[in-house]
Design a protein around this motif. Structure first.
Motif, mmCIF file in Angstrom:
data_model
loop_
_atom_site.group_PDB
_atom_site.id
_atom_site.type_symbol
_atom_site.label_atom_id
_atom_site.label_comp_id
_atom_site.label_asym_id
_atom_site.label_seq_id
_atom_site.Cartn_x
_atom_site.Cartn_y
_atom_site.Cartn_z
ATOM 1 N N ALA A 447 -16.045 10.825 6.329
ATOM 2 C CA ALA A 447 -14.601 11.028 6.438
ATOM 3 C C ALA A 447 -13.983 9.691 6.834
ATOM 4 N N PHE A 448 -13.327 9.041 5.895
ATOM 5 C CA PHE A 448 -12.716 7.741 6.132
ATOM 6 C C PHE A 448 -11.206 7.870 6.140
ATOM 7 N N SER A 449 -10.581 7.317 7.160
ATOM 8 C CA SER A 449 -9.129 7.144 7.146
ATOM 9 C C SER A 449 -8.865 5.744 6.617
ATOM 10 N N ARG A 450 -8.251 5.660 5.450
ATOM 11 C CA ARG A 450 -8.076 4.357 4.808
ATOM 12 C C ARG A 450 -6.641 3.851 4.956
ATOM 13 N N ILE A 451 -6.457 2.599 4.605
ATOM 14 C CA ILE A 451 -5.146 1.963 4.650
ATOM 15 C C ILE A 451 -4.578 1.895 3.237
ATOM 16 N N ALA A 452 -3.341 2.351 3.062
ATOM 17 C CA ALA A 452 -2.700 2.332 1.747
ATOM 18 C C ALA A 452 -2.446 0.898 1.303
ATOM 19 N N LYS A 453 -2.833 0.600 0.054
ATOM 20 C CA LYS A 453 -2.666 -0.756 -0.472
ATOM 21 C C LYS A 453 -1.250 -1.001 -0.980
ATOM 22 N N LEU A 454 -0.557 0.088 -1.351
ATOM 23 C CA LEU A 454 0.802 -0.004 -1.872
ATOM 24 C C LEU A 454 1.659 1.075 -1.217
ATOM 25 N N THR A 455 2.950 1.009 -1.486
ATOM 26 C CA THR A 455 3.856 2.088 -1.093
ATOM 27 C C THR A 455 3.997 3.032 -2.275
ATOM 28 N N TYR A 456 3.830 4.331 -2.006
ATOM 29 C CA TYR A 456 3.872 5.329 -3.078
ATOM 30 C C TYR A 456 4.978 6.340 -2.800
ATOM 31 N N GLY A 457 5.647 6.793 -3.864
ATOM 32 C CA GLY A 457 6.698 7.785 -3.716
ATOM 33 C C GLY A 457 7.163 8.297 -5.056
ATOM 34 N N VAL A 458 8.308 8.966 -5.053
ATOM 35 C CA VAL A 458 8.868 9.515 -6.288
ATOM 36 C C VAL A 458 10.328 9.079 -6.422
ATOM 37 N N LYS A 459 10.790 9.090 -7.645
ATOM 38 C CA LYS A 459 12.193 8.777 -7.909
ATOM 39 C C LYS A 459 13.019 10.000 -7.554
ATOM 40 N N SER A 460 13.990 9.816 -6.671
ATOM 41 C CA SER A 460 14.823 10.914 -6.201
ATOM 42 C C SER A 460 16.286 10.466 -6.264
ATOM 43 N N THR A 461 17.128 11.071 -5.444
ATOM 44 C CA THR A 461 18.540 10.682 -5.376
ATOM 45 C C THR A 461 18.983 10.610 -3.921
ATOM 46 N N CYS A 462 20.063 9.888 -3.693
ATOM 47 C CA CYS A 462 20.702 9.860 -2.377
ATOM 48 C C CYS A 462 22.223 9.872 -2.571
ATOM 49 N N ILE A 463 22.952 10.237 -1.535
ATOM 50 C CA ILE A 463 24.419 10.304 -1.616
ATOM 51 C C ILE A 463 24.992 8.896 -1.776
ATOM 52 N N ILE A 496 4.120 7.523 1.305
ATOM 53 C CA ILE A 496 3.285 6.746 2.221
ATOM 54 C C ILE A 496 3.585 5.273 2.001
ATOM 55 N N LYS A 497 3.690 4.525 3.115
ATOM 56 C CA LYS A 497 4.021 3.107 3.040
ATOM 57 C C LYS A 497 2.760 2.248 2.966
ATOM 58 N N ARG A 498 2.918 1.116 2.354
ATOM 59 C CA ARG A 498 1.841 0.138 2.319
ATOM 60 C C ARG A 498 1.446 -0.227 3.751
ATOM 61 N N GLY A 499 0.133 -0.209 4.014
ATOM 62 C CA GLY A 499 -0.364 -0.540 5.344
ATOM 63 C C GLY A 499 -0.508 0.653 6.262
ATOM 64 N N ALA A 500 0.023 1.820 5.847
ATOM 65 C CA ALA A 500 -0.107 3.033 6.667
ATOM 66 C C ALA A 500 -1.468 3.674 6.408
ATOM 67 N N TYR A 501 -1.898 4.508 7.325
ATOM 68 C CA TYR A 501 -3.192 5.166 7.183
ATOM 69 C C TYR A 501 -3.095 6.376 6.269
ATOM 70 N N VAL A 502 -4.003 6.426 5.300
ATOM 71 C CA VAL A 502 -4.181 7.619 4.487
ATOM 72 C C VAL A 502 -5.168 8.510 5.231
ATOM 73 N N PRO A 503 -4.816 9.753 5.532
ATOM 74 C CA PRO A 503 -5.744 10.628 6.268
ATOM 75 C C PRO A 503 -7.095 10.741 5.569
ATOM 76 N N SER A 504 -8.121 11.107 6.330
ATOM 77 C CA SER A 504 -9.475 11.163 5.791
ATOM 78 C C SER A 504 -9.614 12.119 4.622
ATOM 79 N N ASP A 505 -8.764 13.146 4.550
ATOM 80 C CA ASP A 505 -8.827 14.058 3.408
ATOM 81 C C ASP A 505 -7.945 13.594 2.255
#
Length: 602
Positions: A447-463, A496-505
């Motif tokens: 069970a490894f908690s890894r570090i995200a290499k990039l920032t990941y997300g989806v295209k959404s909207t804001c006001i 998830i942001k670049r440099g943040a921990y990805v949970p072990s699962d």
């Protein structure tokens, strides 16, 4: 989860290869390490064979031999050609020579911006080229068939590929493209029926495989939560370094402390420096003549032993028997004496060669120059890691891999890390730590908690905010309005942001997205990745799409209850996008996507 009846790990290294086999349910120490049959070694021997593949020149470029046997056959056929053996030897009926490929895995370390798995090229010993995918697929297919033949003798039934939990080891410095490449090659080799089938094939980072082997062998050292450790995997092509803290011992859970690092600093780099010196000593023409002969490979085998034992002491000369090379080139003792004299002419005395008949003694100062660039890079990398705040209380450093047997590598590691409460540990049978750990990994995932290499997300909207210059710049024409009559613009919704921990699962933040209009029947998720950490808009520099998923909305529910929750689950070279009904939690979609931008498999 693995579902086979036997665990098989393929440690396909840059310069050496081994296979590990284990029957689930048996002791963790019951791992059989062997080499592919016909590779030039007893298959039950506790060692590795060369990663060398001899392929036919004719399409479809079938594999003729693997391992030490491939090199021996290549040289034998080349000699037969030279002696007038005609097309029965190295040359095929088409007149083209068969091709010997070595060190071909290094092409995947170059991060060359490939967008298709068929783009990387492998170069043979004779200068011929083939798509790397052709070579890798041929090798994996050979290993697959050999493993199944071996298992049919060992088990009571004839196994199929589906009966095997396959693990293939890869360097920690491989990027997502290289990981994807290995999965596609395994698929084309018939090891897995679908590229993304993690139940049949798992990719295991080489230092993390070693970490599992170490955690069993050195269990008392890692008994307490919070202990920080480093794995330094020194192989033929690369040096890979991972750092972890122990979160729990049973089950073993590790947290990544820094992004895996390393480089192409393996033992073949030292060999390359040695060959540059040989080329200069004999001259380019003579070196090219001897390069693919028995004499040359015999000399390199001897150099391999000397290189592994060299400690760098002032009076530690390395003696080379050049008789076979000299005879191959047709040189007499006088010619060898001339070459030695020419070599010594412009060099300082500490680098002068001495000759006795056909033996040449290389002084320690000269031999150290072959090692220096590689050892310096390893030392600099370890020094930079040691200075990181999270690693200041590092407890143990485990050296693994064949190149870690080299005294100069051990000295560099101890000089940089063996201080202030940190110990550098000599791992027993370190050259087999990766294959043994990878075999155990097949049914006992860490069970490894890894570090995200990039920032990941989806295209959404804001006001839309008319007072915000960035909003004004991105205002749509015509404007887009939501159900409440408010103007909106495109936005980047981070999971998830670049440099943040990805949970072990591997599961990251779940976010809910609703439709903009009451008559909207679907919601589409455009998956984005970016090299920056804080991102507001999808057109931010270095942002790129990974794919798109469309989900049908439940039009029977009220408008407010039609939202869809999305979550990312990270795997090896791909991730899952899971979509759920916002109110009921019912899963309505699960789609696998590659983490690699625009990778084509065909």
């Amino acid at each position: 989860m693995p579902k086979g009846i036997v665990d098989v790990a393929v440690d396909l290294g840059t310069s050496r290869t081994a296979i590990g086999i284990s029957i689930p349910g048996r002791s963790e120490n019951e791992v059989t390490v062997c080499t592919p049959n016909g590779s030039g070694h007893c298959r039950s021997a506790q060692l590795k064979t060369e990663t060398a593949a001899l392929l036919e020149a004719k399409h479809p470029h079938g594999l003729l031999a693997f391992g030490k046997t491939a090199r021996e056959r290549f040289i034998k056929d080349a000699q037969r050609d030279e002696d007038g053996g005609g097309c029965t030897g190295r040359r095929t009926t088409s007149g083209a020579p068969n091709m010997l490929f070595r060190f071909f895995k290094t092409e995947l370390c170059k991060n060359s911006g490939y967008t298709s798995v068929d783009q990387p090229v492998a170069t043979a010993e004779g200068g011929e080229t083939l798509p790397l995918m052709t070579v890798m697929t041929a090798v994996l297919r050979h290993i697959k068939e050999d493993v199944l033949a071996h298992l049919s003798q060992r088990l009571e039934v004839d196994p199929t590929v589906a009966d095997v939990n396959w693990v293939v080891t890869i360097p920690a410095i491989y990027d997502d493209f290289a990981k994807r490449f290995m999965r596609v090659s395994a698929h084309r080799a018939g090891i897995i029926s679908a590229v993304d089938d993690a139940s049949q094939l798992q990719l295991c980072l080489e230092p993390e495989a070693a970490c599992l082997a170490v955690s069993i062998k050195e269990a008392p050292l890692l008994a307490k939560a919070g202990i920080k450790l480093m794995i330094v995997d020194c192989g033929g092509g690369t040096v890979d370094i991972t750092t972890h803290s122990v979160e729990s011992r049973r089950p073993l859970k590790l947290k990544e402390l820094a992004t895996p690092t390393g480089g192409e600093w393996g033992s073949v780099c030292v060999d390359s420096m040695f060959m540059v010196w040989l080329r200069k000593l004999f001259g380019a023409t003579a070196f090219a003549r001897v390069r693919t002969t028995w004499a040359f490979y015999s000399l390199m085998d001897y150099w391999e032993e000397a290189k592994t034992a060299f400690q760098g002491k002032e009076d530690e000369d390395v003696s080379l028997n050049m008789v076979d090379v000299v005879m191959e080139l047709g040189f007499d003792k006088g010619k060898l004496a001339e070459l030695v004299a020419a070599h010594n002419h412009d060099l300082e005395p500490t680098h002068h060669l001495t000759r006795m008949n056909h033996y040449i003694d290389l002084p320690s100062g000269l031999v150290r120059t072959f090692f220096a660039p590689t050892i310096d890079k390893i030392g600099n990398c370890l020094r930079s890691l040691r200075g990181k705040p999270l690693l200041r209380d590092l407890k143990y450093v485990f050296l693994v891999g064949g190149f870690s047997c080299c005294p100069l590598v051990q000295q560099a590691a101890r000089a940089e890390l063996d201080r202030g409460g940190c110990r550098v540990i000599d791992v027993d049978r370190r050259e087999l730590a990766i294959v043994r750990g990878a075999t155990i990994f097949a049914s006992n995932q860490l069970a490894f908690s890894r570090i995200a290499k990039l920032t990941y997300g989806v295209k959404s909207t804001c006001i839309y905010d008319s007072s915000n210059a960035e909003h004004v710049k991105r205002r749509s024409s015509p404007p887009i309005w939501d159900s409440a009559g408010k103007e909106v613009i495109d936005a980047f919704s981070t999971h998830i942001k670049r440099g943040a921990y990805v949970p072990s699962d591997g599961t990251c933040t779940r976010r809910c997205y609703g439709p903009l209009r009451p008559n909207q029947t679907t919601v589409s998720f455009q998956i984005l990745a970016c090299h920056h950490t804080d991102i507001e808009f999808p057109d931010t520099d270095s942002t790129f799409p990974l794919g798109e998923v469309t989900v049908n909305l439940d039009m029977r529910a009220s408008f407010e209850d039609r939202g869809i929750a999305a979550e990312f689950v990270f795997c090896e070279s791909e991730f899952l996008l899971r979509c759920f009904r916002g109110t009921t939690g019912e899963r309505v979609a699960e789609v696998e996507m590659s983490l690699v931008q625009e990778v084509q498999e065909m």
